[in-house]
Design a protein around this motif. Structure first.
Motif, PDB file in Angstrom:
ATOM      1  N   GLY A 259       0.813  -1.219   0.000  1.00  0.00           N
ATOM      2  CA  GLY A 259       0.000   0.000   0.000  1.00  0.00           C
ATOM      3  C   GLY A 259       0.840   1.259   0.000  1.00  0.00           C
ATOM      4  N   TYR A 260       0.226   2.344   0.426  1.00  0.00           N
ATOM      5  CA  TYR A 260       0.889   3.645   0.446  1.00  0.00           C
ATOM      6  C   TYR A 260       0.599   4.431   1.722  1.00  0.00           C
ATOM      7  CZ  TYR A 260      -3.825   4.703  -1.272  1.00  0.00           C
ATOM      8  OH  TYR A 260      -5.198   4.757  -1.428  1.00  0.00           O
ATOM      9  N   ILE A 261      -0.405   4.012   2.484  1.00  0.00           N
ATOM     10  CA  ILE A 261      -0.891   4.824   3.606  1.00  0.00           C
ATOM     11  C   ILE A 261       0.156   5.006   4.697  1.00  0.00           C
ATOM     12  CG2 ILE A 261      -2.579   4.913   5.489  1.00  0.00           C
ATOM     13  CD1 ILE A 261      -4.603   3.651   3.601  1.00  0.00           C
ATOM     14  N   ASP A 262       0.773   3.930   5.162  1.00  0.00           N
ATOM     15  CA  ASP A 262       1.742   4.046   6.254  1.00  0.00           C
ATOM     16  C   ASP A 262       2.937   4.911   5.860  1.00  0.00           C
ATOM     17  OD1 ASP A 262       0.140   2.464   7.819  1.00  0.00           O
ATOM     18  OD2 ASP A 262       1.298   0.624   7.494  1.00  0.00           O
ATOM     19  N   GLY A 263       3.416   4.735   4.630  1.00  0.00           N
ATOM     20  CA  GLY A 263       4.556   5.524   4.180  1.00  0.00           C
ATOM     21  C   GLY A 263       4.241   6.999   4.070  1.00  0.00           C
ATOM     22  N   ILE A 264       3.085   7.320   3.533  1.00  0.00           N
ATOM     23  CA  ILE A 264       2.698   8.724   3.404  1.00  0.00           C
ATOM     24  C   ILE A 264       2.470   9.347   4.782  1.00  0.00           C
ATOM     25  CG2 ILE A 264       0.827  10.239   2.627  1.00  0.00           C
ATOM     26  CD1 ILE A 264       0.681   8.533   0.108  1.00  0.00           C
TER      27      ILE A 264
END
Length: 292
Positions: free
Chosen positions: A186-191
């Motif tokens: 995904g992308y949520i944790d990194g963003i």
């Protein structure tokens, strides 16, 4: 390479960022540092060795204490460009990676032409520091050479790479992420990790026409370009409708997430020219602005 005509158009724009950052060199942006800009910022008590030109004699007349006037420093804007180089970016004609590299070159040129700092990264199964920080339009050729070396490779671990950037970059910056966002983690944790460190983010979602309009109906053997997994399917009108529904939901979720977080977002198809994307789309969302 950007055409001379396109470059001349880019000269009229700069990257828009309302959040001040700490720079290293003198530039044209408001900084968090105190310096010798034109805009007044604060006072502090005089210390031996301070420049007497900045003494506030009116304050001395009222308070009988020596105060130094502090001004907002004018420094450059730090810009980090991240290009997804995982196998899924090899899809399309032109490929999504080719489009991302052209877009990175245009945005890098705008930044360098405005005396901003540019750093280039690639992301796949790890974060790669492709080009150390460069400054000034004279360094544009170094950006071109670095982009020419970028190749497809690795699987997608986007969120992990973004978290690596959040912990490894000593100072926050403007971050431009060029990706299809098709990542298992995904992308949520990194963003969220980047937001927590006060980075200013813009997500550019690149899709090719083959993803938006699936292949003709019939019997197909599909292969996952990153895992090698294959699956035989029959593509019917129902299959196409289901795929388009899932793709629409994916794009809407990403757009909604960016809106909720106050992040810039634009979705683009590779059949749109780079010139239209930069001069119209990115200006429309407020990421770049005309200087004059």
């Amino acid at each position: 390479m950007l055409s001379p005509e396109f470059q001349s158009k880019l000269e009229h724009f700069r990257i828009q960022c309302r959040k001040p950052f700490r720079g290293k060199f003198r530039g044209e942006r408001r900084s968090l540092n105190r310096g010798t800009g034109l805009e007044f910022a604060d006072y502090r008590l005089y210390k031996h060795g301070d420049d007497l030109r900045y003494l506030d004699w009116n304050a001395y007349a009222r308070l009988e204490k020596l105060y130094i006037k502090l001004f907002q420093a004018d420094e450059e804007l730090p810009v980090s460009i991240l290009i997804d180089t995982s196998q899924s970016m090899a899809f399309g004609d032109p490929t999504k990676l080719t489009y991302a590299k052209q877009l990175a070159e245009a945005l890098g040129y705008i930044a360098l032409a405005n005396s901003d700092r540019v750093t280039l990264y690639t992301v796949s199964d790890h974060l790669n520091h492709t080009l150390p920080t460069i400054y000034g339009k004279s360094q544009y050729s170094r950006l071109q050479k670095a982009l020419a070396t970028i190749k497809i490779g690795g699987t997608t671990q986007l969120s992990m790479c973004l978290k690596q950037l959040a912990t490894s970059q000593p100072q926050a910056s403007v971050v431009i992420i060029l990706s299809d966002y098709l990542s298992p983690d995904g992308y949520i944790d990194g963003i969220n990790a980047l937001i927590g460190r006060e980075f200013a983010l813009t997500l550019i979602h690149i899709q090719c026409t083959e993803e938006i309009e699936p292949p003709p109906m019939g019997e197909w053997r599909l292969e996952d370009v990153e895992t090698g997994e294959t699956k035989e399917i029959t593509i019917s009108e129902e299959t196409v409708a289901h795929f388009q529904k899932r793709n629409k939901e994916f794009c809407q979720n990403l757009s909604r997430f960016c809106t909720e977080k106050g992040i810039g977002y634009d979705r683009i198809s590779t059949d749109i020219s780079i010139e239209t994307m930069v001069l119209e789309n990115l200006q429309h969302i407020g990421f770049i602005q005309r200087k004059y």
